[in-house]
Write an enzyme that holds these catalytic residues in place. Structure first.
Site, PDB file in Angstrom:
ATOM      1  N   GLU A 135      35.406 -30.840   1.787  1.00  0.00           N
ATOM      2  CA  GLU A 135      36.027 -30.609   3.097  1.00  0.00           C
ATOM      3  C   GLU A 135      35.128 -29.694   3.932  1.00  0.00           C
ATOM      4  O   GLU A 135      35.511 -28.596   4.344  1.00  0.00           O
ATOM      5  CB  GLU A 135      37.431 -30.016   2.952  1.00  0.00           C
ATOM      6  CG  GLU A 135      38.406 -30.893   2.195  1.00  0.00           C
ATOM      7  CD  GLU A 135      38.720 -32.196   2.912  1.00  0.00           C
ATOM      8  OE1 GLU A 135      38.339 -32.347   4.081  1.00  0.00           O
ATOM      9  OE2 GLU A 135      39.351 -33.073   2.286  1.00  0.00           O
ATOM     10  N   ASP A 259      12.577 -31.749  33.039  1.00  0.00           N
ATOM     11  CA  ASP A 259      13.379 -30.572  33.373  1.00  0.00           C
ATOM     12  C   ASP A 259      12.636 -29.368  32.810  1.00  0.00           C
ATOM     13  O   ASP A 259      12.407 -29.284  31.599  1.00  0.00           O
ATOM     14  CB  ASP A 259      14.780 -30.683  32.760  1.00  0.00           C
ATOM     15  CG  ASP A 259      15.702 -29.565  33.220  1.00  0.00           C
ATOM     16  OD1 ASP A 259      15.698 -29.271  34.424  1.00  0.00           O
ATOM     17  OD2 ASP A 259      16.416 -28.987  32.373  1.00  0.00           O
ATOM     18  N   ASP A 329      12.206 -31.226  38.166  1.00  0.00           N
ATOM     19  CA  ASP A 329      13.063 -30.209  38.779  1.00  0.00           C
ATOM     20  C   ASP A 329      12.272 -29.488  39.871  1.00  0.00           C
ATOM     21  O   ASP A 329      11.172 -28.972  39.621  1.00  0.00           O
ATOM     22  CB  ASP A 329      13.512 -29.228  37.687  1.00  0.00           C
ATOM     23  CG  ASP A 329      14.450 -28.152  38.201  1.00  0.00           C
ATOM     24  OD1 ASP A 329      14.715 -28.117  39.411  1.00  0.00           O
ATOM     25  OD2 ASP A 329      14.913 -27.350  37.372  1.00  0.00           O
ATOM     26  N   HIS A 408      19.670 -30.813  29.403  1.00  0.00           N
ATOM     27  CA  HIS A 408      18.269 -30.760  29.827  1.00  0.00           C
ATOM     28  C   HIS A 408      17.665 -32.165  29.919  1.00  0.00           C
ATOM     29  O   HIS A 408      17.008 -32.498  30.916  1.00  0.00           O
ATOM     30  CB  HIS A 408      17.481 -29.873  28.872  1.00  0.00           C
ATOM     31  CG  HIS A 408      18.180 -28.587  28.581  1.00  0.00           C
ATOM     32  ND1 HIS A 408      18.372 -27.616  29.544  1.00  0.00           N
ATOM     33  CD2 HIS A 408      18.775 -28.125  27.447  1.00  0.00           C
ATOM     34  CE1 HIS A 408      19.042 -26.600  29.013  1.00  0.00           C
ATOM     35  NE2 HIS A 408      19.296 -26.893  27.751  1.00  0.00           N
TER      36      HIS A 408
END
Length: 426
Positions: A135, A259, A329, A408
């Protein structure tokens, strides 16, 4: 010790068992839906490893100690019985442990409530060659790393087993960490459909089919073990699959975006193609860099593209990639100036207040955004995990594109495709 695997666990685990026996990997993740027999399979594998290796001990963990006796402890006793070895093992509940009487090897059970205390466990013989996190979603990533640092010592071979039912949210750390197999880690997803019906019973199959009819999303998560999402995904049109080289070679035109970033935000370069007739975007190449100045980033990108395009007999790149226009950018004049100085064909994106919205709306409007997760893993993660936020008080989904989530590569895509979505009015 040999076993007939076809009679004690489903055949869908045969390759995994072979890899475990041959120590092909160190880490094995068995994830899947309800009734997939993943825990049964791992319990058998653990007993086999111990019986065949006299220095191997096993540490079996749940996040909370109180859950051990009714789960993994009973599961391992079942495996011992199925293998016909009950008379060779001694099991006690106080303390909770199982001992292979022939050699004194031990299976120790612990809760990870205080993971740092695990390193104090002492063994009379051998070392912890085997660690099982059952788990896994109950643990944090930090818990797991702390425990592994404590247990992976004293020997030269280790088997780390993870088992869990994938949560619905793709943002859960287990879903992100164990998305696909990687070096030294085998990741295997299974579901009940690979289990003989008589093993689970008719009622189990009827319950699964009933849920499928009532709520297919819940069925896919609970019974098939798929991270189906929370229903808050911004991009519901993402398809993750291989984009073959034949497909890439067929694209008439490619788009490129960057970017800017250094740390903690990365420098992100992405390459893609667009089919307007199908309204389909294909993302198949990327480069993410951390702590790279502009000159370092430029050099790294050149090396990446040289590998991408290949070289001719004279060692020259087959493509003059510096002719390709890269939309970037516009917020960093110095980075733009530096890359132009280094010879790149750079164009600054058109930015301003609310400039993200039209680009993201256009991406949402596409029939499909196909991403190759092997060639562009960061893009695959960002588009798959980007979710609308929830008002914590009301529980309602908030409108608008959320800030603070990794975007990004998505930004690089938005810049690269600017000429297309702006021409279409957003």
């Amino acid at each position: 010790m040999t076993i007939d695997s076809n009679t004690i666990f489903p055949t869908m685990f045969n390759n995994d068992f072979r890899d475990i026996v041959n120590h092909k990997f160190t880490e094995y993740c068995e994830k899947g839906g309800r009734g997939s027999c993943k825990s049964s399979f791992l319990s058998i594998a653990i007993i086999w490893l111990m019986v065949n290796n006299p220095d191997f001990n096993a540490l079996v963990l749940r996040k909370v100690a109180d859950t051990l006796s009714d789960s993994v402890y009973e599961q391992l006793l079942w495996a011992i019985d199925v293998l016909g070895l009950t008379d060779r093992f001694k099991a006690t509940k106080s303390p909770l442990r199982i001992i292979y009487t022939k050699t004194g090897q031990r299976i120790i059970f612990r809760g990870a409530d205080e993971p740092k205390k695990i390193k104090s466990i002492k063994l009379k013989r051998g070392y912890f060659a085997i660690t099982w996190f059952e788990e896994l979603t109950e643990f944090s990533a930090e818990d797991v790393e702390t425990i592994k640092l404590s247990t992976m010592r004293g020997g030269d071979k280790f088997w780390i087993f993870y088992s869990f039912n994938p949560p619905s949210s793709a943002r859960n750390w287990c879903n992100k960490e164990f998305k696909s197999s990687r070096k030294n880690t085998l990741i295997h997803r299974t579901d009940y459909r690979g289990v003989p019906q008589e093993w689970l019973g008719q009622a189990f199959f009827e319950e699964a089919l009933s849920l499928k009819e009532r709520n297919e999303r819940a069925y896919r998560n609970i019974f098939l073990g798929e991270p189906t999402g929370t229903g808050r995904n911004v991009f519901e049109n993402v398809t993750l699959r291989e984009i073959t080289q034949k497909e890439i070679d067929s694209f008439d035109y490619c788009f490129y975006g960057i970017d800017w970033g250094y740390y903690p935000d990365p420098f992100a370069y992405v390459q893609m193609a667009y089919n307007p007739a199908k309204k389909t975007l294909y993302i198949f190449d990327e480069l993410e860099l951390l702590k790279h100045g502009n000159e370092q980033a430029s050099n790294a990108l050149e090396e990446h593209l040289l590998n991408w395009y290949g070289t001719d007999v004279n060692g020259h790149c087959k493509v003059n990639y510096k002719n390709d226009r890269i939309v970037v950018d516009s917020a960093e004049d110095k980075s733009i100036g530096d890359f132009i100085l280094y010879g790149w064909n750079i164009k600054a994106a058109i930015k301003g207040p609310h400039s993200r919205e039209p680009g993201y709306k256009w991406l949402q409007s596409l029939n499909e955004i196909v991403i190759d997760p092997a060639r562009a893993p960061h893009s695959a993660d960002e588009f798959s995990l980007y979710e609308y936020e929830i008002d914590r008080k009301s529980g309602e989904i908030l409108s608008g594109y959320p800030e603070g989530q990794a975007d990004h590569c998505m930004s690089a895509v938005r810049y690269a495709m600017e000429s297309v979505w702006r021409r279409r009015g957003g």
